[in-house]
Design an enzyme around this catalytic site. Structure first.
Site, PDB file in Angstrom:
ATOM      1  CD  GLN A 128      -2.589   1.196   2.665  1.00  0.00           C
ATOM      2  OE1 GLN A 128      -2.084   0.754   3.698  1.00  0.00           O
ATOM      3  NE2 GLN A 128      -3.811   1.672   2.638  1.00  0.00           N
ATOM      4  N   GLY A 129       0.751   2.071  -1.024  1.00  0.00           N
ATOM      5  CA  GLY A 129       1.510   3.312  -1.107  1.00  0.00           C
ATOM      6  C   GLY A 129       0.657   4.507  -0.730  1.00  0.00           C
ATOM      7  CE1 TYR A 130      -3.992   4.082  -0.501  1.00  0.00           C
ATOM      8  CE2 TYR A 130      -5.124   4.586   1.545  1.00  0.00           C
ATOM      9  CZ  TYR A 130      -5.167   4.145   0.245  1.00  0.00           C
ATOM     10  OH  TYR A 130      -6.365   3.766  -0.298  1.00  0.00           O
ATOM     11  CB  SER A 131       2.216   6.877   5.052  1.00  0.00           C
ATOM     12  OG  SER A 131       1.061   6.604   5.813  1.00  0.00           O
ATOM     13  CD  GLU A 246      -5.431   0.123   6.274  1.00  0.00           C
ATOM     14  OE1 GLU A 246      -4.347   0.098   6.893  1.00  0.00           O
ATOM     15  OE2 GLU A 246      -5.704   0.963   5.407  1.00  0.00           O
ATOM     16  CB  SER A 379      -3.580   8.544  14.267  1.00  0.00           C
ATOM     17  OG  SER A 379      -4.366   9.713  14.192  1.00  0.00           O
ATOM     18  CG  ASN A 380      -6.582   4.409  17.519  1.00  0.00           C
ATOM     19  OD1 ASN A 380      -6.561   3.994  16.358  1.00  0.00           O
ATOM     20  ND2 ASN A 380      -6.461   3.602  18.552  1.00  0.00           N
ATOM     21  CD  GLU A 381      -4.436  10.105  18.694  1.00  0.00           C
ATOM     22  OE1 GLU A 381      -3.952   9.764  19.791  1.00  0.00           O
ATOM     23  OE2 GLU A 381      -4.163   9.527  17.615  1.00  0.00           O
TER      24      GLU A 381
END
Length: 394
Positions: A128-131, A246, A379-381
């Site tokens: 996966q090329g996201y970040s 995901e 992130s969970n935030e």
């Protein structure tokens, strides 16, 4: 919600157990037991995937016309629970749980016909090329550019924290095709081959000592526009759809197995009767029960052809935080035996060092690896922001 099994479901449970008993070899079971991450190397995950594919059980959540099983939510839950209980290695999610459902939802008929069978069989292994270095939780700020050149895009930039890029032959990536206007409106979703000239993969070794993630560099990489999923500049919609799958759960069976492991550790190390520890363990058990009920609701939605929606953010948040809480309990139970690195013990078939209790071999590595759980996948935030907007209407 009634979770008691009908006669038909009990018969199905016995069928699943019989299949696992026959198909799950000791080496594959060891790979699952000694895993320090949900991402298991393909040398261990792909043999199990191929066995499930031959049985027709590799993607219970896909529509039947694309290779799904047609099971209802209870049978899907039974299957997941039996695999977890037996210690089967987890399957690589990037193809089966991420880009596969995304192609079913947004792919062209040609893309579905080509990619989906290869995902099922394991012929294609995806990353996966996201970040990017400057685009983590704020994914919309990504800068890897894709300049149009006839029937191709030319890619320049980099992706980071790319899980299993060292093994993958394909990547699904978010690239920037427009730089003006709202950031989300200039992103395109693109499929590409990892052996394309100009792609360089460099390893990142984690604190746990694992080579799981990488940084991937793109230097004038030419990718056909036929690999685009959805419309140009509208990849953000496709990406959000993929992230629902995901984040969409399926963690409760594994969490229950982890809880049982912690209870065994605590009993062996003589801390099970300590009131403070027992209270924290009971709180973790309650959290996992709540996650299990929510996952049943999501499975019911999938059985009806609906995507998980904002419930996926709830499950991602609660599941990763419960996982980390259980890891902390395991470290507490083991005390001085929770050492950091036992690489021989983490390799199935290798000679394991005879130091301390066997259940301590991977506990610290698993704890360190899973610290990333509350960051990856959004992130969970960020997940709490999504829940506040889409569920609470804040």
């Amino acid at each position: 919600m009634d979770l008691s099994l009908t006669d038909d479901e009990r018969a199905f449970q016995e069928e699943v157990r019989a299949f696992i008993d026959e198909a799950l070899t000791p080496d594959l079971q060891a790979a699952g037991r000694l895993a320090t991450s949900v991402f298991i190397d393909p040398e261990c995950s792909l043999p199990w995937q191929r066995k499930l594919h031959a049985k027709g059980w590799v993607v219970p959540t896909w529509p039947v016309e694309y290779g799904g099983t047609g099971w209802g939510e209870m049978k899907r839950a039974i299957f997941a629970a039996e695999c977890a209980r037996a210690g089967a290695p987890s399957l690589a999610p990037q193809g089966l749980r991420m880009v596969g459902p995304c192609l079913i939802g947004y792919g062209t008929p040609e893309q579905k016909a080509f990619y989906l069978p290869r995902i099922l069989s394991g012929e294609d292994f995806w990353c996966q090329g996201y970040s990017e270095p400057g685009a983590g939780s704020d994914l919309a700020s990504l800068q890897m550019r894709a300049d149009s050149d006839g029937d191709d895009y030319i890619l320049n930039g980099s992706k980071i924290w790319t899980t299993h890029a060292q093994f993958a032959n394909r990547m699904f990536a978010l690239v920037r095709t427009r730089f003006e206007g709202k950031p989300q409106q200039g992103i395109t979703f693109l499929l590409l081959e990892m052996d394309t000239p100009g792609i360089t993969v460099k390893p990142i070794i984690t604190l746990a000592g694992d080579h799981e993630v990488n940084q991937v560099f793109f230097d004038d990489v030419r990718v056909p526009k036929s690999g685009r999923v959805g419309e140009e500049n509208k990849g953000w919609t496709v990406a959000k759809y993929l992230l629902e799958f995901e984040r969409g759960g399926g963690s409760a069976p594994g969490l229950k197995v982890s809880l049982a492991r912690v209870r065994a550790m605590a009993a062996a190390e003589g801390v099970a009767g300590e009131r403070a520890f027992a209270g924290r363990l009971a709180a973790a058990e309650i959290a996992v029960e709540a996650i299990e009920i929510t996952e049943h609701r999501v499975l019911a939605a999938l059985s009806e052809g609906r995507n998980p929606g904002p419930a996926s953010s709830m499950l991602k948040t609660q599941g990763t935080e419960a996982m980390q809480r259980i890891d902390e309990l395991a470290i507490e139970a083991l005390g001085r035996y929770a050492w950091v690195d036992q690489p021989l013990a983490r390799r199935p078939g290798a000679n394991t060092p005879h130091v301390g209790p066997a259940h301590g071999l991977v506990t610290m590595a698993r704890y360190l690896n899973n610290r990333a759980g509350s960051i990856y996948g959004g992130s969970n935030e960020i997940q709490r922001d999504i829940m506040a907007r889409l569920i609470l209407g804040v």
